[in-house]
Write a protein that holds these residues in place. Structure first.
Motif, short mmCIF file in Angstrom:
data_model
loop_
_atom_site.label_atom_id
_atom_site.label_comp_id
_atom_site.label_asym_id
_atom_site.label_seq_id
_atom_site.Cartn_x
_atom_site.Cartn_y
_atom_site.Cartn_z
N LEU A 1 0.19 -5.31 21.15
CA LEU A 1 1.52 -4.93 21.61
C LEU A 1 2.60 -5.56 20.74
O LEU A 1 3.59 -4.90 20.40
CB LEU A 1 1.71 -5.35 23.07
N LYS A 2 2.41 -6.79 20.33
CA LYS A 2 3.37 -7.47 19.46
C LYS A 2 3.47 -6.74 18.11
O LYS A 2 4.56 -6.55 17.59
CB LYS A 2 2.96 -8.93 19.25
N SER A 3 2.32 -6.33 17.56
CA SER A 3 2.34 -5.64 16.27
C SER A 3 3.02 -4.28 16.37
O SER A 3 3.56 -3.79 15.39
CB SER A 3 0.91 -5.47 15.74
N ALA A 4 3.03 -3.69 17.57
CA ALA A 4 3.67 -2.40 17.78
C ALA A 4 5.15 -2.57 18.14
O ALA A 4 5.86 -1.59 18.32
CB ALA A 4 2.95 -1.64 18.87
N GLY A 5 5.61 -3.83 18.27
CA GLY A 5 7.00 -4.08 18.59
C GLY A 5 7.32 -3.88 20.07
O GLY A 5 8.45 -3.64 20.44
N ILE A 6 6.30 -3.99 20.89
CA ILE A 6 6.50 -3.79 22.33
C ILE A 6 6.60 -5.12 23.03
O ILE A 6 5.88 -6.03 22.78
CB ILE A 6 5.32 -2.97 22.93
N ASP B 1 -2.20 -8.55 23.73
CA ASP B 1 -0.88 -9.11 23.41
C ASP B 1 -0.59 -9.01 21.91
O ASP B 1 0.52 -8.69 21.50
CB ASP B 1 -0.78 -10.56 23.86
#
Length: 84
Positions: A79-84, A76
């Motif tokens: 994914l958050k750091s990738a903007g997803i 999570d």
């Protein structure tokens, strides 16, 4: 100007599931199996990251990340750091 590369035939043994998957991916990419596998192997053998990528990899391995704290063991967070 005629440029030809010497190519040699060689037999490899691959698990059936892997060969089937490679065939599927080659077909999806509208390429021959030989051309598809050759492309993968060329990328694996000759792909060298640039200096910026090497520095980022070294920072990540050392636990230093740009911006917010990212937990590389938490999907999570990644994914958050990738903007997803």
């Amino acid at each position: 100007m005629d440029i030809t590369l010497e190519k040699k035939a060689h037999v490899f043994r691959l698990p059936a599931y892997l060969l089937d998957r490679l065939k599927e991916l080659a077909q999806k990419d509208r390429r021959s199996l030989n051309n598809y596998v050759e492309g993968i192997l060329l990328d694996a053998v000759y792909h060298e990251p640039n200096a910026e990528t090497i520095a980022a990899l070294n920072d990540a391995k050392a636990g230093r990340y740009i911006g917010e704290d990212i937990d590389p063991t938490n999907i999570d967070s990644l994914l958050k750091s990738a903007g997803i």
